[in-house]
Design a protein around this motif. Structure first.
Motif, PDB file in Angstrom:
ATOM      1  N   LEU A   1       0.834  -1.204   0.000  1.00  0.00           N
ATOM      2  CA  LEU A   1       0.000   0.000   0.000  1.00  0.00           C
ATOM      3  C   LEU A   1       0.866   1.249   0.000  1.00  0.00           C
ATOM      4  O   LEU A   1       0.616   2.199  -0.743  1.00  0.00           O
ATOM      5  N   TYR A   2       1.908   1.236   0.840  1.00  0.00           N
ATOM      6  CA  TYR A   2       2.751   2.424   0.924  1.00  0.00           C
ATOM      7  C   TYR A   2       3.469   2.643  -0.404  1.00  0.00           C
ATOM      8  O   TYR A   2       3.559   3.767  -0.911  1.00  0.00           O
ATOM      9  N   GLU A   3       3.940   1.574  -0.969  1.00  0.00           N
ATOM     10  CA  GLU A   3       4.662   1.652  -2.235  1.00  0.00           C
ATOM     11  C   GLU A   3       3.761   2.205  -3.335  1.00  0.00           C
ATOM     12  O   GLU A   3       4.200   2.949  -4.210  1.00  0.00           O
ATOM     13  N   SER A   4       2.477   1.846  -3.268  1.00  0.00           N
ATOM     14  CA  SER A   4       1.583   2.348  -4.307  1.00  0.00           C
ATOM     15  C   SER A   4       0.958   3.690  -3.924  1.00  0.00           C
ATOM     16  O   SER A   4      -0.099   4.047  -4.411  1.00  0.00           O
ATOM     17  N   GLY A   5       1.612   4.413  -3.007  1.00  0.00           N
ATOM     18  CA  GLY A   5       1.257   5.808  -2.801  1.00  0.00           C
ATOM     19  C   GLY A   5       0.297   6.105  -1.672  1.00  0.00           C
ATOM     20  O   GLY A   5      -0.104   7.252  -1.483  1.00  0.00           O
ATOM     21  N   THR A   6      -0.088   5.128  -0.915  1.00  0.00           N
ATOM     22  CA  THR A   6      -0.986   5.394   0.216  1.00  0.00           C
ATOM     23  C   THR A   6      -0.189   6.015   1.358  1.00  0.00           C
ATOM     24  O   THR A   6       0.987   5.687   1.553  1.00  0.00           O
ATOM     25  N   ASN A   7      -0.822   6.890   2.091  1.00  0.00           N
ATOM     26  CA  ASN A   7      -0.201   7.483   3.281  1.00  0.00           C
ATOM     27  C   ASN A   7       0.228   6.352   4.223  1.00  0.00           C
ATOM     28  O   ASN A   7      -0.489   5.373   4.394  1.00  0.00           O
TER      29      ASN A   7
ATOM     30  N   GLY B   1      12.030   1.028   2.208  1.00  0.00           N
ATOM     31  CA  GLY B   1      11.984   2.470   2.013  1.00  0.00           C
ATOM     32  C   GLY B   1      10.723   3.096   2.551  1.00  0.00           C
ATOM     33  O   GLY B   1       9.761   3.327   1.834  1.00  0.00           O
ATOM     34  N   TYR B   2      10.725   3.335   3.856  1.00  0.00           N
ATOM     35  CA  TYR B   2       9.552   3.919   4.495  1.00  0.00           C
ATOM     36  C   TYR B   2       9.948   5.266   5.102  1.00  0.00           C
ATOM     37  O   TYR B   2      11.143   5.539   5.298  1.00  0.00           O
ATOM     38  N   PRO B   3       8.989   6.145   5.399  1.00  0.00           N
ATOM     39  CA  PRO B   3       9.345   7.445   6.020  1.00  0.00           C
ATOM     40  C   PRO B   3       9.950   7.243   7.405  1.00  0.00           C
ATOM     41  O   PRO B   3       9.650   6.267   8.097  1.00  0.00           O
ATOM     42  N   ASP B   4      10.767   8.180   7.811  1.00  0.00           N
ATOM     43  CA  ASP B   4      11.471   8.079   9.096  1.00  0.00           C
ATOM     44  C   ASP B   4      10.507   7.974  10.275  1.00  0.00           C
ATOM     45  O   ASP B   4      10.757   7.254  11.237  1.00  0.00           O
TER      46      ASP B   4
ATOM     47  N   ALA C   1       9.521  -5.096   4.223  1.00  0.00           N
ATOM     48  CA  ALA C   1       8.488  -6.133   4.314  1.00  0.00           C
ATOM     49  C   ALA C   1       8.854  -7.264   3.375  1.00  0.00           C
ATOM     50  O   ALA C   1       8.799  -7.112   2.156  1.00  0.00           O
ATOM     51  N   GLN C   2       9.289  -8.390   3.952  1.00  0.00           N
ATOM     52  CA  GLN C   2       9.648  -9.521   3.099  1.00  0.00           C
ATOM     53  C   GLN C   2       8.508 -10.513   3.075  1.00  0.00           C
ATOM     54  O   GLN C   2       7.728 -10.621   4.019  1.00  0.00           O
ATOM     55  N   ALA C   3       8.491 -11.281   2.002  1.00  0.00           N
ATOM     56  CA  ALA C   3       7.442 -12.292   1.875  1.00  0.00           C
ATOM     57  C   ALA C   3       7.595 -13.383   2.932  1.00  0.00           C
ATOM     58  O   ALA C   3       6.635 -14.022   3.324  1.00  0.00           O
ATOM     59  N   SER C   4       8.822 -13.570   3.407  1.00  0.00           N
ATOM     60  CA  SER C   4       9.039 -14.659   4.356  1.00  0.00           C
ATOM     61  C   SER C   4       8.786 -14.215   5.802  1.00  0.00           C
ATOM     62  O   SER C   4       8.975 -14.994   6.731  1.00  0.00           O
ATOM     63  N   ALA C   5       8.363 -12.961   5.978  1.00  0.00           N
ATOM     64  CA  ALA C   5       8.190 -12.446   7.337  1.00  0.00           C
ATOM     65  C   ALA C   5       7.257 -13.339   8.154  1.00  0.00           C
ATOM     66  O   ALA C   5       6.161 -13.669   7.711  1.00  0.00           O
TER      67      ALA C   5
END
Lengths: 504, 320, 319
Positions: free
Chosen positions: C94-100, C156-159, C245-249
């Protein structure tokens, strides 16, 4: 008919003691080949204990058992089975996923060929022969789950016969059968008798006994009362032998009760899609319900309390109410004391305190938090009111006696402050002292204006406690007895009447 | 013909055929003999394990540890052949190891009464750890050519893996349907109390089933090792338990025990193998395989439960 | 007459005071581990390492909270690891596709709760076996996770987001504070509210609860929704801590969680257990994993020890 004059079985002075209770006291019992011997008695008279001893489940504490004039020790069910004594319980022990033939011969060496392979054709043929020998026509290759109750019973009987059973104990064999299959079962029993098998037929149902039995033995309070040829006794005699002297002061005086307006009206209420009932209950009344297993009394109770879904409304204090779940019922002031306190009534691993307030936790919570103080006060109140004997309200229910456990269940429902209390088998498995106390409590409750529906299979209890008794049979209310009108004979007759019509 | 449709396996067989046709239409490669042979060879590992799983599920249990047992045995056998031991001897030793793993499960389940799910969840990790410890975390690879027999060899013209799976399926199909031991498995799954009353030892039967399951898994492990050619103990066979459970349930076995057949399971295995192959051929991402497996698993459980409640429903109308 | 016998038997069977025993054994076990590992590594007892252990256990700790409820109520949830994975990649996707980022966080939690609701629906409403259903969702959801990410990690997420998993308040890691707070709330809920009473009673005798007029389906459903939601919360902290966020999380995390709950004294068949025990169980597993890491024992070998711990814990219960 084939009636040999030497008994196949003699039980002499059989006594069975459980810690604190003498379940059987010096019972003598004789059985001849080719006879159907009925065993009668009220709940708790000792019938099932005697039969459990004969089938090797229990061991007697005194007395001896002679089989073909030789003394035998029946340590476990397998030994009994090998000696030709088989029992068919009310609940069948079948494998639903296996065929009828396999159910009969499961795990038996006889049907395994030298190579270790199961000899299916031999197994099926022998199963077919066995079922045919008792006059039944069953597709022995069908899985048992697809067979009817009568066929399942036939399979149980065939299984017993495959062990060469000479003595067959049938525990309430008609209880599980739909009425049109009872006659088929009788035919099977007659066939067995003609083949020389001795049958012990345990039943409550008077009319069945007179139809099928050759002899009848009555037990009461762990002792034998009589053994008679069926032709030499009457229904009245048997009932009075079963009941014995009424224990007069067990039941409280009910003349003081006053009933007012009706609180519950049930009109054409579906208990199943096929059966409807109508009745009304007045304030302060104890309304008894009598019915044999399968008569629908339990289903009725569960429907009114919303545990079983169905159609139809009930009228409470003049308002028509649809009850979809127990919550709806409790909102209307209905409470239900279920018949099996171990499975349905109590969380036995928990304390008295936790059990007693389980239905009212919401009421005694401040927001989410349970008000411990209020909970303790309620507990103290009811422990005292019902004189529950316990060192503390934190006592685990498991450790209480049966009577006190039952009082906890009763208290649990009284905390909901009900207007209508449905009680099913309120004194099952409690001793006489506790019974009297519970009866006294029920009476006090009705005097204080509580309306009670009392469902029971113990007739003296119903007659002693109820202001009116309704008899159910095959899902219908078949008769109503006002106070003083009912006796055990009439109740039994009404409760098993329709089967009469079928057979005659 | 009418008899075929009456069989309990009918739906799964029919479904397999339908899916076979669909894949044939979607992908031209699907029907090629090479691909069909590939499917058959690919399913032998899951197939052999599913035989044991069928027995476990038949008496109402479940076994999550099979993937780890596979890793242990594959590692042991691989290291043995690399140490110069005859592949057949190595395979036999592998079967003993598999039997020991099964006995370990059986011991905790049948004698210590620890629920199947907990025991096998624990041993799933224990066996995996043991496999890694044995291998020292290294790849076990470079097997001698003689070891290829288990993947590429042929017996009377039939590829060895397929021959082994067929033998196992026929043998255990026979045991389950025709012998006293097999019928005990069904009886215990159908009604445990009645089984005890009939004098059967549920413990012993369970124990033997887990040992058989361990041995079948070890045969699968030998084939797997030979097919793959290199084994990483930490991942070998990981997750295979889910494919196997799905195959058995899809094949008509009931999670409540007592119901299921070898024939149904074989088709369940075939179906799962076809789906996997088909998904790859149709160029769907490999990741779809897992999601589909899980979905099919849940679907199978739903069907199971619906069937069961329908069977019970006939009693609903009864009065009590 | 059966009843008579049964009563005598139960009267003879003294109920063991399991709780006190278990808790004291756990405390001793934990102390033993601390002493042992401190002799093995001088680094072990440093503040830095202890903080590290606490941060590491937040994942299993958070999930162990509802798992305790689920197991006490007589069920099981094996799908928590996959739900964690699903929530994690939902957040990333969601974040990657531009969601807050915060909207993404909330939606990730919703997805977790929904996954739990799916389990709950099948298990509570339709009476399916908890174990098999959650095995099914375990496999299915993990597959879904890989489909969403195509196997690539999303970073790559905001601080501001990193504060959740990496920030500190008064020197204490924020995630640890949240875990402790949720443990405390859950403790109060199970000890002092009717939710707790229902949970225990459900595990002991579901029929009796139903006959007491309580909506059994609702209670059980809620435990599974909670399980999903908490796996979602754990996912948020996980992504924040590892910044990706990894798929194996969360793969295989159910073992750690269930081990923690079971060695914490919660009974595998339900009805008995405590959150204090679970908390200690979580600490023991965290300490064990950390200490073994410091000693250079491989992760896989650690799971062997966990497996043995489960078997020992459950065998003890059966006596």
């Amino acid at each position: 008919m084939y009636q040999m004059d030497k008994p196949i079985l003699i039980m002499e002075g059989i006594t069975k003691e459980f810690p604190g209770v003498k379940a059987l006291d010096g019972v003598d019992f004789e059985l001849y080949p080719g006879e159907v011997h009925a065993l009668m008695g009220e709940n708790g008279a000792g019938k099932s204990t005697l039969m459990k001893i004969l089938s090797g489940v229990y061991q007697h504490t005194a007395g001896k058992i002679l089989l073909n004039e030789e003394e035998v020790t029946l340590n476990n069910p397998t030994v009994a089975q090998e000696l030709g004594i088989s029992i068919i319980h009310q609940e069948f022990n079948l494998f639903p996923n296996l065929s009828a033939a396999e159910n009969i011969f499961i795990d038996r060496k006889e049907i395994i060929s030298a190579s270790g392979k199961i000899n299916w054709s031999r197994m099926n043929a022998e199963a077919k022969a066995l079922t045919e020998s008792i006059g039944a026509d069953i597709d022995v290759r069908r899985e048992v789950q697809y067979l009817g109750v009568h066929s399942q019973q036939v399979i149980e009987i065939a299984k017993a016969l495959s062990f060469n059973a000479k003595i067959l104990i049938m525990d309430e064999p008609s209880a599980a059968l739909p009425e049109d299959e009872v006659q088929k079962m009788f035919d099977v029993v007659k066939q067995l008798r003609n083949n020389g098998v001795a049958i012990v037929y345990v039943s409550h149902r008077m009319n069945e006994i007179f139809k099928i039995a050759d002899k009848v033995t009555v037990l009461r309070d762990g002792g034998k009362v009589s053994t008679n040829k069926i032709t030499e006794t009457t229904e009245d005699q048997l009932i009075s032998e079963m009941v014995g002297k009424e224990v007069g002061d067990l039941y409280p005086d009910k003349t003081k009760r006053i009933f007012n307006e009706s609180v519950l009206n049930v009109n054409d209420f579906d208990i199943t899609s096929k059966h409807k009932v109508s009745f009304s209950l007045r304030r302060g009344e104890i309304l008894g319900f009598f019915g044999l297993v399968g008569s629908g009394t339990h289903t009725l109770a569960e429907r009114i309390f919303g545990l079983k879904k169905g159609k139809g409304t009930v009228e409470i204090n003049g308002k028509s109410i649809l009850i979809k779940n127990p919550k709806d019922a409790m909102k209307q002031g209905i409470a239900y004391l279920p018949p099996d306190r171990h499975r349905q009534g109590l969380v036995k691993e928990s304390s008295i305190r936790e059990n007693m307030t389980l239905p009212i936790l919401k009421r005694i919570s401040n927001g989410l938090i349970i008000d411990k103080k209020a909970e303790q006060v309620i507990n103290e109140e009811y422990i005292e009111k019902l004189s529950i004997k316990t060192p503390s309200q934190n006592q685990v229910v498991n450790l209480l006696s049966g009577g006190n456990q039952q009082k906890v269940v009763l208290a649990k429902w009284l905390t909901t402050k009900p207007d209508i209390l449905i009680m099913e088998e309120p004194t099952r498995g409690v001793d006489v002292g506790a019974k009297a106390e519970i009866y006294r409590l029920i009476n006090e409750l009705s005097l204080s204006g509580l309306s009670i529906i009392l469902i029971s299979t113990e007739m003296p209890e119903l007659i002693g406690m109820s202001d009116r008794i309704l008899v159910m049979n095959e899902g219908n209310i078949v008769n109503e007895f006002k106070n003083g009108e009912a006796d055990q004979q009439k109740l039994l007759k009404e409760a098993s009447n329709s089967i009469d019509k079928m057979v005659v | 013909m009418a008899n075929i449709f009456k069989r309990r396996e009918a739906p799964i067989i029919l479904f397999t055929i339908v899916l076979f046709c669909i894949f044939s239409l979607i992908s031209s490669n699907f029907l090629k003999p090479d691909n069909l042979g590939l499917i058959l060879t690919q399913i032998t590992t899951t197939g052999l394990i599913s035989i044991g799983m069928l027995m476990v599920i038949l008496f109402g249990g479940i076994d999550l540890s099979v993937g780890s047992v596979l890793a242990v045995v594959a590692t042991v056998v691989g290291m043995l052949v690399n140490a110069g031991i005859n592949p057949f001897v190595a395979a036999l030793i592998g079967m003993v190891v598999g039997a020991i793993c099964g006995a370990f499960n059986g011991l905790f389940i049948a004698w210590f009464n620890i629920p199947e799910i907990i025991t096998t969840l624990a041993t799933m990790f224990i066996f995996r750890g043991i496999a890694v410890a044995i291998s020292g975390g290294e790849w076990v690879t470079n097997f001698p050519d003689s070891f290829n027999f288990f993947s590429q060899g042929k017996i009377i013209g039939i590829p060895v893996p397929i021959a082994l799976f067929a033998t196992g399926a026929i043998m255990f199909g026979y045991i389950l349907s025709q012998t006293r031991f097999g019928r005990r498995v069904y009886a215990i799954g159908g009604n445990k109390e009645a089984a005890k009353l009939a004098g059967m030892s549920t413990r012993k039967t369970k124990f033997l089933v887990y040992i058989s399951s361990g041995m079948l898994t070890s045969v699968a492990a030998v084939i797997y090792a030979s097919q793959v050619g290199s084994i990483q103990a930490s991942t070998a066979g990981s997750g295979i338990e889910f494919t196997v459970i799905a195959a058995v349930l899809v094949g008509g076995a009931s999670i409540f025990g007592g119901v299921g057949t070898m024939l149904g399971t074989a088709f369940g295995v075939l179906l799962m193998g076809m789906i996997k192959n088909g998904l790859v051929l149709t160029q769907a991402s490999v990741y779809w395989v897992d999601a589909t497996t899980g979905f099919i698993l849940i679907l199978a459980i739903i069907i199971n439960t619906v069937q069961r409640s329908r069977n019970l429903a006939s009693r609903e109308g009864d009065l009590v | 007459m059966n009843l008579v016998k049964e009563e005598v038997n139960t009267r003879l069977k003294r109920l063991p005071s399991i709780k006190i025993n278990t808790i004291s054994i756990l405390v001793i076990l934990l102390a033993g581990l601390l002493i042992f590992f401190s002799t093995q590594s001088p680094y072990f007892l440093t503040t830095l390492n202890i903080t590290n252990v606490l941060v590491q256990v937040t994942t299993i700790g958070l999930i162990a909270i509802p798992m305790t409820y689920v197991i006490i109520s007589g069920a099981m949830d094996l799908s928590v690891g996959s739900i964690l994975g699903l929530s994690a990649v939902t957040l990333g996707f969601l974040y990657e596709s531009g969601t807050n980022i915060w909207v993404s966080v909330v939606l990730a939690l919703v997805v977790g709760a929904l996954a739990g609701a799916l389990n709950g629906l099948l298990i509570a409403r339709y009476k399916m076996q908890a174990i098999v259903v959650t095995i099914g969702t375990l496999v299915m959801l993990r597959g879904l996770v890989y489909i969403i990410t195509k196997g690539k990690p999303i970073s790559g997420y905001p601080d501001s987001f990193y504060f959740l998993g990496q920030g500190k308040v008064l020197g204490i890691p924020f995630s640890v504070i949240v875990m402790m707070a949720l443990f405390s709330i859950a403790y109060i809920l199970i000890k002092k509210t009717r939710i707790g009473r229902y949970t225990y009673a459900l595990g002991n005798n579901e029929e009796a609860v139903r006959y007491s007029g309580i909506n059994v389906v609702k209670v059980r459903f809620l435990t599974f929704v909670m399980s999903g939601l908490f796996a979602g919360i754990a996912a948020i902290f996980y992504v924040s801590r590892y910044a990706s966020a990894q798929a194996s999380a969360g793969d295989g995390i159910e073992l750690d969680v269930i081990t923690a709950v079971l060695i914490g004294g919660t009974h595998i068949f339900g009805g008995r257990g405590s959150l204090v025990g679970t908390f200690l169980g979580v600490l023991i597993i965290g300490t064990l994993r950390n200490g073994l890491n410091l000693m250079g024992v491989s992760v896989l070998f650690q799971t062997v020890i966990l497996g043995v711990l489960i078997l020992v814990a459950v065998s003890r219960q059966n006596k």
